[in-house]
Design a protein around this motif. Sequence first.
Motif, short mmCIF file in Angstrom:
data_model
loop_
_atom_site.label_atom_id
_atom_site.label_comp_id
_atom_site.label_asym_id
_atom_site.label_seq_id
_atom_site.Cartn_x
_atom_site.Cartn_y
_atom_site.Cartn_z
N THR A 275 6.32 6.43 2.12
CA THR A 275 5.59 6.16 0.88
C THR A 275 6.42 6.62 -0.31
O THR A 275 6.94 7.74 -0.31
N VAL B 281 -2.32 6.77 2.90
CA VAL B 281 -1.42 6.19 3.90
C VAL B 281 -1.52 6.97 5.21
O VAL B 281 -1.60 6.39 6.30
N VAL C 50 4.51 9.71 8.82
CA VAL C 50 4.46 9.22 7.45
C VAL C 50 5.31 10.15 6.59
O VAL C 50 5.01 11.34 6.47
N GLU D 97 -6.83 -0.20 4.17
CA GLU D 97 -6.63 0.75 5.27
C GLU D 97 -6.40 0.05 6.61
O GLU D 97 -5.48 0.42 7.36
N VAL E 229 5.86 1.92 1.71
CA VAL E 229 4.56 1.70 1.08
C VAL E 229 4.67 2.12 -0.38
O VAL E 229 5.03 3.27 -0.68
N LEU F 131 6.52 5.27 8.57
CA LEU F 131 6.17 4.78 7.24
C LEU F 131 6.80 5.72 6.21
O LEU F 131 6.88 6.93 6.43
N LEU G 292 -2.96 -1.64 6.94
CA LEU G 292 -1.89 -0.66 7.10
C LEU G 292 -1.98 0.02 8.46
O LEU G 292 -0.96 0.37 9.07
#
Length: 354
Positions: free
Chosen positions: A303, A315, A325, A288, A252, A301, A291
């Motif tokens: 970022t 995120v 994340v 949002e 991301v 994920l 994702l």
Amino acid sequence: MAEKVLMKGNEAIGEAAIVAGCRHYFGYPITPQTELTEYMAKRMPLVNGVFLQAESEVAAINMVYGAAGAGARVMTSSSSPGFSLKQEGISYAAGAELPCVIVNVMRGGPGLGSIQPGQADYFQSTKGGGHGDYRNIVLAPNSVQELVDVTVLAFDLADQYRNPVLILGDGALGQMMEPVEFKASQSKAPEKPWAATGMKKRSQPNVINSLYLQPDALEKHNIRLQEKYSLIQKNEIRYEQLMTEDAELVLVAYGITSRIVRSAMEKARKNGMKVGLFRPISLWPFPEEALQRIASRVKMLLTVELSAGQMVEDVRLAANGQCPVYFFGRTGGIIPSPQAVYDQIVTTYKKGGK
């Protein structure tokens, strides 16, 4: 088809604003966006426009308030420290529901920081850097062509919703040169019966104001603003996704960082890793739900930002615990190489969502 021309990002923003019908620009020089101010100083007199270098960023944003209140398509621009000085005026413009376009070519911070690229103004831009319950539409392009397209769009959105629109670029995008095409614009300012344009066509004067001394009146105004923001969240979400269908790891990133990340993603794919890219274009409203759908089917994920970690919070909220994340960021104006991002992909991919 229009002929492509080679332009620096900052100058392309200025020409796109003129194409969109902007004829009023108020600004103050600050690196790395000074070329935009310089460009407007040259071009505005040639299109019967108004250019004024204000005595400060505070003065510039208040000039924007006045021109927008009179119904003009108006723009200002700055870089991070100067953008901070505009925050009170931006809150006033949002409170008075004045359409305007504000460009922030971000640099490293905090404080004076550096003149190198940064993305640490995300919180300030998307959460409301000024006071009160208000929102700005925030658009984050990742190429000079997209700077052009987003600038034209920004004026239309500003008028449609009577709201400030921020274009969030960075020093790299502002300074880089790429071929761009300026399409014949259908953008046109609508009639603005609310604007303060004199008494020729009305019996009562229009008043541009964000002051409500009675609590009930102010709350009613705030409720109406929130209804407008909800409409923007419903209609104006923009994003790009690449190779996310079978991805196990989705990166991301936004702005210039997304281009570096894309190169790293392509290398990872060649080496057998199922990696995709999700790029928010509207930072507010943040995509949002899109994702969230991705988070529900991937293992993790990652970022990547030019900050200590700001968008990563949105995120994580979108992921809502559905997958881990992870974060990789550089600060101080340092842009990570595609190899550095690739190395981070390898490290994250090995974790396998654990």
